[in-house]
Motif scaffolding. Structure first.
Motif, short mmCIF file in Angstrom:
data_model
loop_
_atom_site.label_atom_id
_atom_site.label_comp_id
_atom_site.label_asym_id
_atom_site.label_seq_id
_atom_site.Cartn_x
_atom_site.Cartn_y
_atom_site.Cartn_z
N TYR A 59 0.84 -1.21 0.00
CA TYR A 59 0.00 0.00 0.00
C TYR A 59 0.87 1.26 0.00
CZ TYR A 59 -4.55 -2.25 0.62
OH TYR A 59 -5.70 -2.97 0.44
N HIS A 60 1.97 1.24 0.74
CA HIS A 60 2.88 2.39 0.74
C HIS A 60 3.49 2.61 -0.64
CE1 HIS A 60 3.80 2.48 5.35
NE2 HIS A 60 2.71 3.13 5.05
N VAL A 61 3.98 1.54 -1.24
CA VAL A 61 4.74 1.66 -2.49
C VAL A 61 3.85 1.94 -3.68
CG1 VAL A 61 6.23 0.43 -4.11
CG2 VAL A 61 6.66 0.25 -1.65
N PHE A 62 2.76 1.18 -3.80
CA PHE A 62 1.96 1.25 -5.03
C PHE A 62 0.74 2.16 -4.93
CE2 PHE A 62 4.10 -2.91 -5.47
CZ PHE A 62 4.74 -2.68 -6.67
N MET A 63 0.23 2.38 -3.73
CA MET A 63 -1.00 3.16 -3.60
C MET A 63 -0.79 4.48 -2.86
SD MET A 63 -3.62 0.01 -2.76
CE MET A 63 -5.08 1.05 -2.88
N THR A 165 8.56 16.48 1.31
CA THR A 165 9.10 15.13 1.42
C THR A 165 8.75 14.55 2.79
OG1 THR A 165 10.97 15.73 0.02
CG2 THR A 165 11.19 13.74 1.33
N ALA A 166 8.22 13.34 2.81
CA ALA A 166 7.90 12.69 4.08
C ALA A 166 9.20 12.33 4.79
CB ALA A 166 7.06 11.45 3.84
N SER A 167 9.12 12.24 6.10
CA SER A 167 10.28 11.87 6.88
C SER A 167 10.63 10.40 6.65
CB SER A 167 10.00 12.09 8.37
OG SER A 167 10.98 11.45 9.17
N PRO A 168 11.90 10.08 6.44
CA PRO A 168 12.29 8.67 6.30
C PRO A 168 12.17 7.91 7.61
CG PRO A 168 14.24 10.05 6.36
CD PRO A 168 13.06 10.99 6.30
N PHE A 169 11.88 8.61 8.70
CA PHE A 169 11.69 7.97 10.00
C PHE A 169 10.21 7.93 10.41
CE2 PHE A 169 16.02 9.77 10.23
CZ PHE A 169 16.72 8.60 10.46
N LEU A 341 13.85 3.29 2.22
CA LEU A 341 14.19 3.00 0.83
C LEU A 341 13.23 3.71 -0.12
CD1 LEU A 341 15.13 -0.80 0.65
CD2 LEU A 341 16.62 1.15 0.24
N LEU A 342 11.94 3.62 0.17
CA LEU A 342 10.94 4.25 -0.68
C LEU A 342 11.11 5.76 -0.71
CD1 LEU A 342 8.28 4.33 -2.32
CD2 LEU A 342 7.05 4.28 -0.13
N ILE A 343 11.23 6.38 0.46
CA ILE A 343 11.32 7.84 0.51
C ILE A 343 12.61 8.33 -0.14
CG2 ILE A 343 11.42 9.83 2.05
CD1 ILE A 343 8.68 8.45 1.81
N SER A 344 13.71 7.62 0.09
CA SER A 344 14.99 8.01 -0.53
C SER A 344 14.89 7.92 -2.05
CB SER A 344 16.13 7.13 -0.01
OG SER A 344 16.28 7.28 1.38
N TYR A 345 14.25 6.89 -2.55
CA TYR A 345 14.08 6.75 -4.00
C TYR A 345 13.27 7.92 -4.55
CZ TYR A 345 12.24 5.12 -8.45
OH TYR A 345 11.88 5.05 -9.78
N LEU A 346 12.18 8.27 -3.88
CA LEU A 346 11.34 9.37 -4.35
C LEU A 346 12.09 10.69 -4.34
CD1 LEU A 346 7.92 8.49 -2.64
CD2 LEU A 346 8.70 7.93 -4.95
N VAL A 347 12.96 10.88 -3.35
CA VAL A 347 13.75 12.11 -3.28
C VAL A 347 14.77 12.15 -4.42
CG1 VAL A 347 15.51 13.33 -1.93
CG2 VAL A 347 13.45 12.47 -0.81
N VAL A 348 15.46 11.06 -4.63
CA VAL A 348 16.49 11.01 -5.67
C VAL A 348 15.87 11.21 -7.05
CG1 VAL A 348 18.17 9.52 -6.82
CG2 VAL A 348 18.08 9.61 -4.33
N GLU A 350 12.97 12.56 -7.65
CA GLU A 350 12.07 13.72 -7.64
C GLU A 350 10.68 13.33 -8.14
OE1 GLU A 350 13.71 17.09 -9.63
OE2 GLU A 350 15.67 16.90 -8.68
N ARG A 351 10.16 12.28 -7.55
CA ARG A 351 8.84 11.78 -7.91
C ARG A 351 7.92 11.78 -6.69
NH1 ARG A 351 9.86 6.35 -11.60
NH2 ARG A 351 10.89 7.37 -13.38
N PRO A 352 6.61 11.99 -6.90
CA PRO A 352 5.68 11.90 -5.77
C PRO A 352 5.34 10.47 -5.40
CG PRO A 352 4.51 12.49 -7.78
CD PRO A 352 5.97 12.48 -8.13
N VAL A 353 5.36 9.55 -6.39
CA VAL A 353 5.06 8.14 -6.14
C VAL A 353 5.98 7.28 -6.99
CG1 VAL A 353 2.64 8.51 -5.54
CG2 VAL A 353 3.27 8.15 -7.93
N ALA A 354 6.11 6.02 -6.61
CA ALA A 354 6.90 5.08 -7.41
C ALA A 354 6.04 4.52 -8.53
CB ALA A 354 7.41 3.95 -6.52
N GLY A 355 6.64 4.30 -9.68
CA GLY A 355 5.94 3.68 -10.80
C GLY A 355 5.85 2.18 -10.62
N PRO A 356 5.16 1.48 -11.53
CA PRO A 356 4.99 0.03 -11.40
C PRO A 356 6.31 -0.72 -11.37
CG PRO A 356 3.48 0.93 -13.03
CD PRO A 356 4.41 2.03 -12.66
#
Length: 704
Positions: A59-63, A165-169, A341-348, A350-356
């Motif tokens: 739910y975090h990653v895809f939704m 950006t959400a907190s990675p913690f 991992l998710l939040i760091s990826y989105l920061v790097v 510069e995306r609001p959500v991860a793609g499929p």
């Protein structure tokens, strides 16, 4: 093997249930025998942990939303904790609460600290500098099981930084709640032990009564606070206690439940389907933890009550499947690693959500890391015998873990403070801010010097002390807002600053002038409330009425406020603050001068964050003045009121018709609609003469 009385650590996120069932103690009662049957390792519950953590991750990653899986973790942790302690109580074994606490946190902390320290590295490498101080402090709060309170404060704090950006913690909030319950829940078992020792009766009725009271009180508290202050309630331990209490009540009841197998098979599947649907059909983040949180908890309860059915079509058969059970063993590690991992990826990226595709990769990497961390870090540390020999050794491990996080964060912070001090020592030359706009100013510093402030943590303007003595208000509401500078002997002017947070930031320019001109400065400010009565919200209206009562008694020489309100990216919508005209007439008739500052723009992005992610010269970080403000100051309509003086600082915020993110190597914007203290302070020399002339206007005489 750990000493038998300490094998069962009831942390569903941190540890699996004990696979050994030999820890029976002295089963001196039928209750103890009943509890023993349901204690120890239960593969279907271990599988339930795997399903719950997978729901959280997916739910975090895809939704990009919350599933309710964390609530299930809290529920199961109390379920196992209760079975473990009841087994001790009814078996006549000592509770050994001190050792329980030491043993539990010795097992929880090491893996959490590894993740926190690695996340610090990710922060240093990839995250915007403006976010780092706040997130670093949250890392420390996570290690001390206080992250939920840090997030709760930020959730309702008007002055909290506006992070995109959400907190990675952020995910540590649930572990913090869990840790706090691990400290307090055993006290209830201690009470039951005392009652049993005095009466010789079973501890189950006492525990049922205690947990029943906690369930009822906490649920009512949760429903009320969720309805009135949901953002705070979401992280509030008190609003979550009923979830733990429900897990404990189910644990007390389950040894006495004997349902037909067909019904248990149905319960298992219904619980699973219901558990999956809750995150799809309910806005968990926006609705929990009120009564609606019963949905995922009762779903999990149905699966636990279903138990091991022995049926080939029972859902427990899937939950007991080896790979699922092993994933359940790694649930704690998977929960810990997936979010940073998710939040760091989105920061790097510069995306609001991860793609499929990236989402699948993130899930796979998270699972692999979790399995590796469980095998090579968590399990070896669980089997480490040296700390278990003495309580002081357990305590030493805990202190070292917390100390590593504290020392890392403290050293990092000290290095940044030293660097900032070096930059500020050269700020007069390299970071003049608004002074570069002064006619004839020649900039001789380094045009490429780092932008100040280095951190936004201390950029909210404020006066140093609460109002006192002759400046203290008898009105409790007004006194709650009232601040003042140090008492000035024989002040040339008493200046009251009223209004909202935009006027608060303008005080950065007023304070230096007040110090130079020997003014006594007092602020009575309400975040989000323009200075007016009519056309304001009930909260703002009540607050402003209290402020007016205070001003009528204080009779200040000057009242300063914002005279207009800008609207988000709509220059044509800028208008005079609702109700200001009436209050201005009242104040000027009482002999006060009213100085109205034109509002600063409200943008739909944070220019400081924009240049941190791009560059200070990127045109997308700039906005044309006419986009955000009107062609003229709307408050000029108040110029006809004798004693009103309008000040328009727009040329210092948006020079050459462009609202820039940086002027004179100083960041102009604290967030999308507030100015930094450093920048407004640099405006003081340019506004000095204007302010001095404004306060010298004769009350009752129209300003020229």
């Amino acid at each position: 093997m750990l000493p038998s009385e300490h094998r069962d650590v009831p942390s569903v996120l941190a540890d699996g249930a004990d696979r050994s069932t030999s820890d029976t103690g002295s089963l001196g009662s039928s209750t103890a025998q009943r509890v023993q049957k349901y204690s120890g390792f239960r593969p279907e519950v271990q599988g339930l942990r795997a399903v719950a953590v997978l729901l959280v991750v997916l739910y975090h990653v895809f939704m990009g939303r919350v599933s309710g899986g964390v609530d299930i973790f809290l529920f199961i942790s109390a379920f196992f904790m209760t079975l473990s302690f009841v087994r001790k109580l009814e078996g006549g074994r000592p509770l050994a609460l001190g050792r329980y606490w030491l043993h539990t946190f010795k097992r929880l902390l090491p893996l959490a600290v590894v993740v926190i320290l690695v996340t610090f590295v990710l922060l240093w490498c990839f995250f915007p500098a403006a976010d780092v101080p706040e997130f670093r402090s949250q890392g420390v709060a996570s290690a001390f099981y206080l992250e939920n309170w840090a997030l709760a404060s930020n959730a309702v704090d008007y002055y909290a930084a506006d992070h995109s950006t959400a907190s990675p913690f952020q995910h540590f909030w649930s572990l913090s709640v869990q840790g706090q319950v691990f400290l307090t829940w055993p006290l209830i078992f201690g009470l039951a032990w005392l009652v049993k020792r005095r009466t010789g009766r079973s501890s189950v009725p006492v525990l049922a009564a205690c947990f029943g009271v906690v369930f009822a009180v906490s649920l009512v508290f949760s429903v009320v606070t969720t309805a009135t202050q949901q953002q705070f309630a979401y992280f509030d331990t008190r609003a979550r206690l009923w979830e733990f209490a429900l897990g404990s009540l189910i644990a007390l009841a389950i040894p006495y439940l004997h349902l037909p197998r067909v019904l248990r098979v149905v319960l298992g599947w219904l619980g699973f389907v219901s558990m999956v649907l809750v995150g799809i059909l309910v806005d968990v983040q926006g609705a929990f933890p009120g009564w609606i949180a019963l949905w995922p908890l009762l779903s999990a309860a149905a699966i636990i009550v279903a138990g091991q059915t022995g049926s080939p079509i029972g859902f427990d058969r899937f939950l007991s499947w080896g790979p699922i059970v092993r994933l359940g063993d790694a649930a704690y590690a998977l929960y810990l690693v997936h979010w940073p991992l998710l939040i760091s990826y989105l920061v790097v990226r510069e995306r609001p959500v991860a793609g499929p595709r990236s989402g699948v990769a993130l899930v796979v990497v998270s699972i692999v890391l979790a399995l590796l961390l469980t095998k090579f870090v968590e399990n070896p540390l669980k089997r480490w015998k040296w700390p278990e020999a003495r309580n002081w050794r357990l305590a030493l491990v805990i202190v070292i873990c917390m100390g590593l996080v504290l020392a890392s964060a403290g050293t990092w912070s000290a290095v940044e403070r030293h660097r900032t001090a070096q930059l500020e020592a050269r700020a007069e030359l390299n970071n003049p801010g608004a002074r570069v706009l002064e006619p004839g100013y020649e900039f001789t510093g380094d045009e490429n010097a780092p932008v100040l402030p280095a951190s936004m943590q201390d950029q909210w303007v404020g006066l140093p002390r609460a109002c006192e003595g002759e400046y203290k208000s008898a009105n409790r509401t007004a006194q709650g807002f009232c601040r003042q500078t140090e008492k000035v002997e024989n002040p040339t002017k008493v200046v009251a600053v009223v209004g909202n947070s935009h006027m608060e930031q303008y005080m950065g320019a007023v304070i230096p002038v007040a110090e130079e001109e020997n003014w006594q400065l007092i602020s009575v400010l309400q975040p989000g409330c323009g200075f007016g009565v009519e056309g304001q919200s009930s909260t703002c209206r009540d607050g402003n009425e209290a402020v007016m009562d205070y001003l009528e008694v204080l009779k200040p020489d000057v009242v300063m406020t914002t005279s207009t309100r800008s609207e988000l990216m709509d220059g044509g919508a800028e208008h005079v603050v609702s109700g200001l005209e009436e209050l201005t007439q009242d104040l000027t008739e009482q002999g006060s001068i009213v100085v109205g500052f034109r509002d600063n723009p409200r943008l739909d992005f944070d220019p400081t964050r924009c240049i941190a992610e791009k560059s200070r010269d990127d045109e997308s970080c700039r906005v044309a003045r006419q986009t955000v403000l009107g062609d003229t100051d709307p408050a000029s309509s108040l110029d006809s009121i004798p004693g009103f003086v309008g000040i328009d600082p727009t040329d210092l915020i948006c020079p050459v018709d462009v609202c820039a993110p940086v002027i004179g190597n100083v960041a102009v914007w604290l967030d999308s609609h507030h100015l930094t203290w450093d920048y407004t302070r640099s405006m003081a020399p340019l506004l000095h003469d204007t302010l001095v002339r404004a306060v010298q206007v004769t009350p009752g005489v129209a300003a020229e």
